[in-house]
Design a protein around this motif. Structure first.
Motif, PDB file in Angstrom:
ATOM      1  N   ARG A 144      12.122 -46.674 -25.289  1.00  0.00           N
ATOM      2  CA  ARG A 144      11.323 -46.150 -26.388  1.00  0.00           C
ATOM      3  C   ARG A 144      11.062 -47.256 -27.420  1.00  0.00           C
ATOM      4  NH1 ARG A 144      13.953 -40.286 -27.803  1.00  0.00           N
ATOM      5  NH2 ARG A 144      15.862 -41.279 -27.087  1.00  0.00           N
ATOM      6  N   PRO A 145       9.826 -47.399 -27.885  1.00  0.00           N
ATOM      7  CA  PRO A 145       9.510 -48.457 -28.852  1.00  0.00           C
ATOM      8  C   PRO A 145       9.998 -48.124 -30.257  1.00  0.00           C
ATOM      9  CG  PRO A 145       7.549 -47.194 -28.282  1.00  0.00           C
ATOM     10  CD  PRO A 145       8.646 -46.678 -27.414  1.00  0.00           C
ATOM     11  N   LEU A 146       9.850 -49.101 -31.171  1.00  0.00           N
ATOM     12  CA  LEU A 146      10.499 -49.079 -32.478  1.00  0.00           C
ATOM     13  C   LEU A 146      10.221 -47.834 -33.316  1.00  0.00           C
ATOM     14  CD1 LEU A 146      12.243 -50.639 -34.521  1.00  0.00           C
ATOM     15  CD2 LEU A 146      10.128 -51.675 -35.390  1.00  0.00           C
ATOM     16  N   LEU A 147       8.955 -47.378 -33.393  1.00  0.00           N
ATOM     17  CA  LEU A 147       8.622 -46.258 -34.268  1.00  0.00           C
ATOM     18  C   LEU A 147       9.191 -44.926 -33.771  1.00  0.00           C
ATOM     19  CD1 LEU A 147       4.935 -47.040 -35.342  1.00  0.00           C
ATOM     20  CD2 LEU A 147       7.087 -47.569 -36.521  1.00  0.00           C
ATOM     21  N   HIS A 148       9.778 -44.933 -32.585  1.00  0.00           N
ATOM     22  CA  HIS A 148      10.427 -43.732 -32.069  1.00  0.00           C
ATOM     23  C   HIS A 148      11.922 -43.720 -32.392  1.00  0.00           C
ATOM     24  CE1 HIS A 148       6.625 -43.219 -30.012  1.00  0.00           C
ATOM     25  NE2 HIS A 148       6.990 -41.988 -29.706  1.00  0.00           N
ATOM     26  N   CYS A 149      12.367 -44.747 -33.142  1.00  0.00           N
ATOM     27  CA  CYS A 149      13.731 -44.751 -33.667  1.00  0.00           C
ATOM     28  C   CYS A 149      13.724 -43.954 -34.970  1.00  0.00           C
ATOM     29  CB  CYS A 149      14.214 -46.180 -33.899  1.00  0.00           C
ATOM     30  SG  CYS A 149      15.800 -46.245 -34.762  1.00  0.00           S
ATOM     31  N   THR A 150      14.365 -42.825 -34.979  1.00  0.00           N
ATOM     32  CA  THR A 150      14.303 -41.909 -36.118  1.00  0.00           C
ATOM     33  C   THR A 150      14.890 -42.530 -37.386  1.00  0.00           C
ATOM     34  OG1 THR A 150      14.468 -40.047 -34.596  1.00  0.00           O
ATOM     35  CG2 THR A 150      14.908 -39.582 -36.903  1.00  0.00           C
ATOM     36  N   THR A 151      15.915 -43.352 -37.238  1.00  0.00           N
ATOM     37  CA  THR A 151      16.571 -43.909 -38.422  1.00  0.00           C
ATOM     38  C   THR A 151      15.687 -44.904 -39.177  1.00  0.00           C
ATOM     39  OG1 THR A 151      17.678 -45.429 -36.887  1.00  0.00           O
ATOM     40  CG2 THR A 151      18.967 -43.602 -37.740  1.00  0.00           C
ATOM     41  N   VAL A 152      14.780 -45.600 -38.491  1.00  0.00           N
ATOM     42  CA  VAL A 152      13.945 -46.618 -39.143  1.00  0.00           C
ATOM     43  C   VAL A 152      13.009 -45.978 -40.164  1.00  0.00           C
ATOM     44  CG1 VAL A 152      12.112 -48.304 -38.791  1.00  0.00           C
ATOM     45  CG2 VAL A 152      14.061 -48.270 -37.241  1.00  0.00           C
ATOM     46  N   LEU A 153      12.173 -45.048 -39.725  1.00  0.00           N
ATOM     47  CA  LEU A 153      11.209 -44.426 -40.633  1.00  0.00           C
ATOM     48  C   LEU A 153      11.878 -43.460 -41.602  1.00  0.00           C
ATOM     49  CD1 LEU A 153       8.206 -43.854 -38.189  1.00  0.00           C
ATOM     50  CD2 LEU A 153       8.486 -45.625 -39.922  1.00  0.00           C
ATOM     51  N   SER A 154      12.979 -42.869 -41.191  1.00  0.00           N
ATOM     52  CA  SER A 154      13.715 -41.989 -42.109  1.00  0.00           C
ATOM     53  C   SER A 154      14.291 -42.799 -43.271  1.00  0.00           C
ATOM     54  CB  SER A 154      14.841 -41.266 -41.376  1.00  0.00           C
ATOM     55  OG  SER A 154      14.323 -40.368 -40.411  1.00  0.00           O
ATOM     56  N   ALA A 155      14.736 -44.024 -42.978  1.00  0.00           N
ATOM     57  CA  ALA A 155      15.265 -44.893 -44.032  1.00  0.00           C
ATOM     58  C   ALA A 155      14.176 -45.244 -45.045  1.00  0.00           C
ATOM     59  CB  ALA A 155      15.852 -46.165 -43.418  1.00  0.00           C
ATOM     60  N   VAL A 156      12.959 -45.496 -44.545  1.00  0.00           N
ATOM     61  CA  VAL A 156      11.827 -45.775 -45.433  1.00  0.00           C
ATOM     62  C   VAL A 156      11.573 -44.577 -46.353  1.00  0.00           C
ATOM     63  CG1 VAL A 156       9.335 -46.216 -45.518  1.00  0.00           C
ATOM     64  CG2 VAL A 156      10.747 -47.388 -43.818  1.00  0.00           C
ATOM     65  N   ALA A 157      11.602 -43.378 -45.779  1.00  0.00           N
ATOM     66  CA  ALA A 157      11.362 -42.159 -46.561  1.00  0.00           C
ATOM     67  C   ALA A 157      12.443 -41.954 -47.616  1.00  0.00           C
ATOM     68  CB  ALA A 157      11.289 -40.954 -45.624  1.00  0.00           C
ATOM     69  N   LEU A 176      14.312 -44.292 -49.063  1.00  0.00           N
ATOM     70  CA  LEU A 176      14.128 -45.301 -50.108  1.00  0.00           C
ATOM     71  C   LEU A 176      13.008 -44.890 -51.075  1.00  0.00           C
ATOM     72  CD1 LEU A 176      14.536 -48.618 -48.063  1.00  0.00           C
ATOM     73  CD2 LEU A 176      16.118 -47.673 -49.761  1.00  0.00           C
ATOM     74  N   LEU A 177      11.919 -44.358 -50.524  1.00  0.00           N
ATOM     75  CA  LEU A 177      10.821 -43.880 -51.378  1.00  0.00           C
ATOM     76  C   LEU A 177      11.270 -42.722 -52.258  1.00  0.00           C
ATOM     77  CD1 LEU A 177       7.627 -43.944 -49.116  1.00  0.00           C
ATOM     78  CD2 LEU A 177       7.905 -45.053 -51.344  1.00  0.00           C
ATOM     79  N   ALA A 178      12.081 -41.836 -51.696  1.00  0.00           N
ATOM     80  CA  ALA A 178      12.577 -40.689 -52.463  1.00  0.00           C
ATOM     81  C   ALA A 178      13.470 -41.147 -53.609  1.00  0.00           C
ATOM     82  CB  ALA A 178      13.334 -39.733 -51.545  1.00  0.00           C
ATOM     83  N   LEU A 179      14.346 -42.115 -53.333  1.00  0.00           N
ATOM     84  CA  LEU A 179      15.229 -42.641 -54.372  1.00  0.00           C
ATOM     85  C   LEU A 179      14.427 -43.337 -55.467  1.00  0.00           C
ATOM     86  CD1 LEU A 179      18.145 -44.055 -52.182  1.00  0.00           C
ATOM     87  CD2 LEU A 179      18.141 -41.965 -53.557  1.00  0.00           C
ATOM     88  N   LEU A 180      13.390 -44.068 -55.039  1.00  0.00           N
ATOM     89  CA  LEU A 180      12.522 -44.727 -56.013  1.00  0.00           C
ATOM     90  C   LEU A 180      11.803 -43.703 -56.885  1.00  0.00           C
ATOM     91  CD1 LEU A 180      11.175 -47.289 -57.129  1.00  0.00           C
ATOM     92  CD2 LEU A 180       9.452 -47.072 -55.302  1.00  0.00           C
ATOM     93  N   SER A 181      11.352 -42.620 -56.261  1.00  0.00           N
ATOM     94  CA  SER A 181      10.635 -41.576 -57.016  1.00  0.00           C
ATOM     95  C   SER A 181      11.534 -40.949 -58.071  1.00  0.00           C
ATOM     96  CB  SER A 181      10.112 -40.497 -56.052  1.00  0.00           C
ATOM     97  OG  SER A 181      11.160 -39.657 -55.599  1.00  0.00           O
ATOM     98  N   ILE A 182      12.813 -40.796 -57.749  1.00  0.00           N
ATOM     99  CA  ILE A 182      13.758 -40.222 -58.706  1.00  0.00           C
ATOM    100  C   ILE A 182      14.008 -41.199 -59.859  1.00  0.00           C
ATOM    101  CG2 ILE A 182      16.153 -39.473 -59.004  1.00  0.00           C
ATOM    102  CD1 ILE A 182      15.996 -38.421 -56.094  1.00  0.00           C
ATOM    103  N   LYS A 183      14.128 -42.469 -59.522  1.00  0.00           N
ATOM    104  CA  LYS A 183      14.411 -43.476 -60.540  1.00  0.00           C
ATOM    105  C   LYS A 183      13.260 -43.639 -61.537  1.00  0.00           C
ATOM    106  CE  LYS A 183      16.043 -48.212 -61.137  1.00  0.00           C
ATOM    107  NZ  LYS A 183      17.161 -47.768 -61.992  1.00  0.00           N
ATOM    108  N   ILE A 184      12.018 -43.617 -61.015  1.00  0.00           N
ATOM    109  CA  ILE A 184      10.865 -43.848 -61.901  1.00  0.00           C
ATOM    110  C   ILE A 184      10.157 -42.539 -62.279  1.00  0.00           C
ATOM    111  CG2 ILE A 184      10.528 -46.152 -60.941  1.00  0.00           C
ATOM    112  CD1 ILE A 184       8.121 -45.084 -59.398  1.00  0.00           C
ATOM    113  N   ILE A 215       6.040 -38.584 -45.039  1.00  0.00           N
ATOM    114  CA  ILE A 215       6.542 -39.452 -43.975  1.00  0.00           C
ATOM    115  C   ILE A 215       7.628 -38.732 -43.180  1.00  0.00           C
ATOM    116  CG2 ILE A 215       7.812 -41.575 -43.491  1.00  0.00           C
ATOM    117  CD1 ILE A 215       6.408 -42.815 -45.937  1.00  0.00           C
ATOM    118  N   THR A 216       8.534 -38.081 -43.891  1.00  0.00           N
ATOM    119  CA  THR A 216       9.623 -37.350 -43.221  1.00  0.00           C
ATOM    120  C   THR A 216       9.071 -36.247 -42.323  1.00  0.00           C
ATOM    121  OG1 THR A 216      11.097 -37.768 -45.089  1.00  0.00           O
ATOM    122  CG2 THR A 216      11.722 -35.997 -43.585  1.00  0.00           C
TER     123      THR A 216
END
Length: 223
Positions: free
Chosen positions: A119-132, A134-142, A154-155
């Protein structure tokens, strides 16, 4: 009864009232119907060995499941035009995840791209979930509701796509490995549970972010 407990109960009751309307309920239960229809169509097409049509129906099913899921998750939006744009973008993102097949083989040949041994990279659930996350944490901070919604779009796109793939191959939690494939009934139930849970997260976190913004706080802690 403490003030915080009373506010939580009132919030929970209000949440249930807004989510038990007819349109939302129909939308929610259409998601597994779409999945079942798409999967059945693919099984029928498979016997005719039409690879292009098979891939088109598979991609369209991913698109519609993700779109209907975000239509349920993100229906708090007042601006209907921006909401429908988000619905379309969520479906498109879910469909585009499969582009990593072509990137992995370095060609647009469907025969080659659909016969990968891994399975190629974008089918690794942890990769894109980590991006989501990080965005959520950023949204809370700002204190940014748009960033929060983007993280959940994204999630929604990633998890509806991976959950649909997972009943045949399991969920790829790299670098740990893959879960075992799960039953079809669990897969359909999961397609209902996912938007339910994500809507709850969106509503609850949005109120935290808005409250922090109104109070001009620098940080919001969820725990």
């Amino acid at each position: 009864m403490t003030e915080s407990k009373r506010m939580w109960e009132l919030w929970s009751l209000d949440y249930l009232k807004t989510k038990l309307d007819v349109k939302s309920t129909i939308n929610l239960f259409l998601i597994p119907v779409i999945a079942l229809t798409g999967d059945t169509a693919i099984g029928y097409i498979y016997h005719y060995e039409s690879l292009i049509l098979n891939c088109f129906v598979d991609s369209a099913t991913h698109f519609m499941i993700a779109s209907f899921s975000w239509n349920y998750v993100g229906n708090l939006s007042i601006n209907k035009r921006s909401h429908m744009f988000a619905v379309f973008m969520c479906g498109l993102l879910a469909s585009l995840i499969d582009i990593d097949h072509f990137i992995a083989v370095g060609t647009m040949d469907l025969q080659v791209a659909t016969r990968l041994l891994h399975r190629p990279l974008l089918h690794c659930t942890t990769v894109l979930s980590a991006v989501a996350v990080l965005l959520a944490l950023l949204s809370i901070k700002i204190h940014s509701i748009p960033y929060l919604k983007l993280s959940l779009i994204i999630t929604t796109a990633v998890w509806t796509h991976h959950w649909r793939d997972g009943y045949r191959r399991g969920i790829w939690i790299c670098p740990i490995g893959s879960t075992p494939p799960y039953g079809y009934v669990l897969y359909l139930v999961g397609l209902i549970a996912l938007p339910l849970g994500l809507h709850f997260i969106l509503r609850f976190t949005s109120e935290l972010v808005q409250k922090a913004k109104n109070q001009d706080l620098q940080q919001v802690y969820l725990i």
